[in-house]
Design an enzyme around this catalytic site. Structure first.
Site, PDB file in Angstrom:
ATOM      1  N   HIS A 172      -8.535   6.821   5.338  1.00  0.00           N
ATOM      2  CA  HIS A 172      -8.091   6.287   6.626  1.00  0.00           C
ATOM      3  C   HIS A 172      -9.079   5.246   7.145  1.00  0.00           C
ATOM      4  O   HIS A 172      -9.218   5.062   8.355  1.00  0.00           O
ATOM      5  CB  HIS A 172      -7.943   7.409   7.662  1.00  0.00           C
ATOM      6  CG  HIS A 172      -6.953   8.462   7.285  1.00  0.00           C
ATOM      7  ND1 HIS A 172      -7.253   9.489   6.417  1.00  0.00           N
ATOM      8  CD2 HIS A 172      -5.664   8.640   7.652  1.00  0.00           C
ATOM      9  CE1 HIS A 172      -6.194  10.265   6.268  1.00  0.00           C
ATOM     10  NE2 HIS A 172      -5.213   9.774   7.007  1.00  0.00           N
TER      11      HIS A 172
ATOM     12  N   PRO B 230       1.159   2.439  -2.870  1.00  0.00           N
ATOM     13  CA  PRO B 230       2.403   2.694  -3.620  1.00  0.00           C
ATOM     14  C   PRO B 230       3.446   1.594  -3.451  1.00  0.00           C
ATOM     15  O   PRO B 230       4.369   1.489  -4.258  1.00  0.00           O
ATOM     16  CB  PRO B 230       2.901   4.023  -3.044  1.00  0.00           C
ATOM     17  CG  PRO B 230       1.667   4.697  -2.551  1.00  0.00           C
ATOM     18  CD  PRO B 230       0.818   3.590  -2.009  1.00  0.00           C
TER      19      PRO B 230
ATOM     20  N   PHE C 272      -2.516   3.766   2.743  1.00  0.00           N
ATOM     21  CA  PHE C 272      -1.372   4.346   2.047  1.00  0.00           C
ATOM     22  C   PHE C 272      -0.382   3.290   1.548  1.00  0.00           C
ATOM     23  O   PHE C 272       0.681   3.639   1.030  1.00  0.00           O
ATOM     24  CB  PHE C 272      -0.626   5.316   2.966  1.00  0.00           C
ATOM     25  CG  PHE C 272      -1.495   6.411   3.523  1.00  0.00           C
ATOM     26  CD1 PHE C 272      -2.571   6.904   2.806  1.00  0.00           C
ATOM     27  CD2 PHE C 272      -1.242   6.946   4.774  1.00  0.00           C
ATOM     28  CE1 PHE C 272      -3.383   7.899   3.314  1.00  0.00           C
ATOM     29  CE2 PHE C 272      -2.047   7.955   5.295  1.00  0.00           C
ATOM     30  CZ  PHE C 272      -3.123   8.434   4.554  1.00  0.00           C
TER      31      PHE C 272
ATOM     32  N   PHE D 240      -1.045   4.273   7.758  1.00  0.00           N
ATOM     33  CA  PHE D 240      -2.412   3.775   7.600  1.00  0.00           C
ATOM     34  C   PHE D 240      -2.407   2.802   6.429  1.00  0.00           C
ATOM     35  O   PHE D 240      -1.743   3.051   5.411  1.00  0.00           O
ATOM     36  CB  PHE D 240      -3.400   4.916   7.324  1.00  0.00           C
ATOM     37  CG  PHE D 240      -3.660   5.798   8.510  1.00  0.00           C
ATOM     38  CD1 PHE D 240      -4.682   5.516   9.399  1.00  0.00           C
ATOM     39  CD2 PHE D 240      -2.866   6.916   8.740  1.00  0.00           C
ATOM     40  CE1 PHE D 240      -4.916   6.323  10.501  1.00  0.00           C
ATOM     41  CE2 PHE D 240      -3.092   7.736   9.832  1.00  0.00           C
ATOM     42  CZ  PHE D 240      -4.122   7.442  10.716  1.00  0.00           C
ATOM     43  N   ALA D 241      -3.168   1.720   6.553  1.00  0.00           N
ATOM     44  CA  ALA D 241      -3.186   0.705   5.496  1.00  0.00           C
ATOM     45  C   ALA D 241      -3.588   1.302   4.152  1.00  0.00           C
ATOM     46  O   ALA D 241      -3.160   0.822   3.098  1.00  0.00           O
ATOM     47  CB  ALA D 241      -4.137  -0.427   5.871  1.00  0.00           C
TER      48      ALA D 241
ATOM     49  N   GLU E 128       5.879   4.985   0.756  1.00  0.00           N
ATOM     50  CA  GLU E 128       5.623   3.616   1.188  1.00  0.00           C
ATOM     51  C   GLU E 128       6.403   2.590   0.362  1.00  0.00           C
ATOM     52  O   GLU E 128       6.841   1.557   0.897  1.00  0.00           O
ATOM     53  CB  GLU E 128       4.122   3.323   1.132  1.00  0.00           C
ATOM     54  CG  GLU E 128       3.327   3.962   2.256  1.00  0.00           C
ATOM     55  CD  GLU E 128       3.191   5.477   2.099  1.00  0.00           C
ATOM     56  OE1 GLU E 128       2.935   6.158   3.112  1.00  0.00           O
ATOM     57  OE2 GLU E 128       3.336   5.979   0.955  1.00  0.00           O
TER      58      GLU E 128
END
Length: 327
Positions: free
Chosen positions: A129, A89, A86, A83-84, A60
């Site tokens: 998630h 990083p 993730f 997905f938000a 990300e």
């Protein structure tokens, strides 16, 4: 008008914008060959080619960093975070670089880029998630954070986000993707960023919400009408910049306010809204402010009962509204 769900409205708008402007590039995990985990970009690779629809590594920080570089060099990237949950990083890229570029260059460089991210619970996504991240990024000056809740708003705000000369974090509640349907104008239109919307007019109390909680609040408001009370429901739509005026106008009209949000209650976006009302409309209130949010626990569980325990629902919102209306 054509009836669409949220995911179709986003897909059609993104396709339209890419067809009209060859500077727009889509990048992210699985966006090309697979068409995205929610199929928003399905078929885009075949139509627009691999130079404009780019599958990235599972990184990300790299996705946002590459998008930043693209924006600096004349492209208009629309980066997808699968997905938000993730996005973390990429936090340093988002905060230290993306949000500060215009400031650090004394206005010489903008970043016309969009970062799309599905967020929120209600789909048995469990720990990684189901997160709501809007408060983390709404706190960052230089970054616009939008949360459309209806198909029409998703379409209109995505156009505005793509055309914005500065970075926009575009959050899409994944539970609304196929659950929420509505009419979307066939002709291109824009919904301004930074403008809330009164989704239901009322006189007795105001409910302020966004995302899935907007729809829960609208259902609760319909039930409260059967109890003899009229509810005004305000859709925040933009976390940052926050439309204080629309919120304060509604609260001053009704004299009572509830703020509903799915994120952890403490330090959530709703806390800022409550603070704004307390600072600027305290003497217009006829009752204490009410805040409904998720519990202050590390994550949302997978099991149905744990998910329900975390997420505010129509029954909980209705009960709080009824108590406040009777105050």
């Amino acid at each position: 008008m054509t009836e669409k769900n949220v995911v179709t409205a986003i897909r059609d708008t993104l396709h339209e914008q890419m067809a009209a402007d060859d500077r727009i590039v889509v990048l992210g995990e699985d966006v090309a060959v697979r068409g995205g985990v929610f199929r928003v970009t399905q078929g885009f690779l075949e139509e627009f080619g691999e130079e404009r629809v780019i599958d990235t590594p599972l990184a990300e920080g790299a996705i946002v960093g590459v998008a930043l570089g693209m924006a600096l060099h004349g492209l208009v990237p629309v980066a997808e975070i699968e997905f938000a949950d993730f996005i973390h990083p990429a936090f340093d890229q988002m905060v230290s670089e993306v949000a500060r570029m215009r400031y650090r260059t004394n206005g010489d460089f903008g970043l016309p880029m969009v970062v799309r991210a599905p967020y929120g619970g209600g789909v048995h996504g469990a720990l990684y998630h189901s997160q709501s991240i809007e408060a983390l990024y709404g706190h960052i000056p230089g970054l616009k954070v939008v949360v459309p809740s209806t198909p029409a708003d998703a379409a209109g705000m995505l156009r505005s986000a793509i055309k914005d000369p500065d970075p926009v974090l575009f959050l899409e509640h994944k539970r609304t993707y196929r659950l929420i349907k509505g009419d979307v104008p066939d002709e291109p239109f824009e919904v301004p960023i930074g403008k809330a919307d009164v989704k239901r007019e009322g006189e007795d109390l105001t409910v302020i919400a966004y995302g899935l909680m907007l729809h829960q609040s609208l259902e609760a408001a319909a039930r409260l009408e059967e109890d003899g009370f009229s509810t005004e429901v305000v859709d925040v739509r933009t976390i940052s910049p926050l439309d204080k005026q629309t919120i304060l106008t509604s609260v001053r009209k009704t004299g009572k306010a509830i703020v509903v949000y799915e994120d952890n209650r403490t330090y959530g976006a709703g806390a800022e809204i409550v603070a704004t009302i307390a600072e600027e409309a305290m003497f217009d209130l006829d009752a204490p402010l009410v805040r409904i949010g998720g519990p202050d626990v590390p994550a949302m569980g997978f099991a149905t009962n744990l998910e329900h325990a975390f997420m505010p629902d129509t029954d909980q919102i209705h009960a709080a509204m009824l108590d406040l209306a009777r105050f």
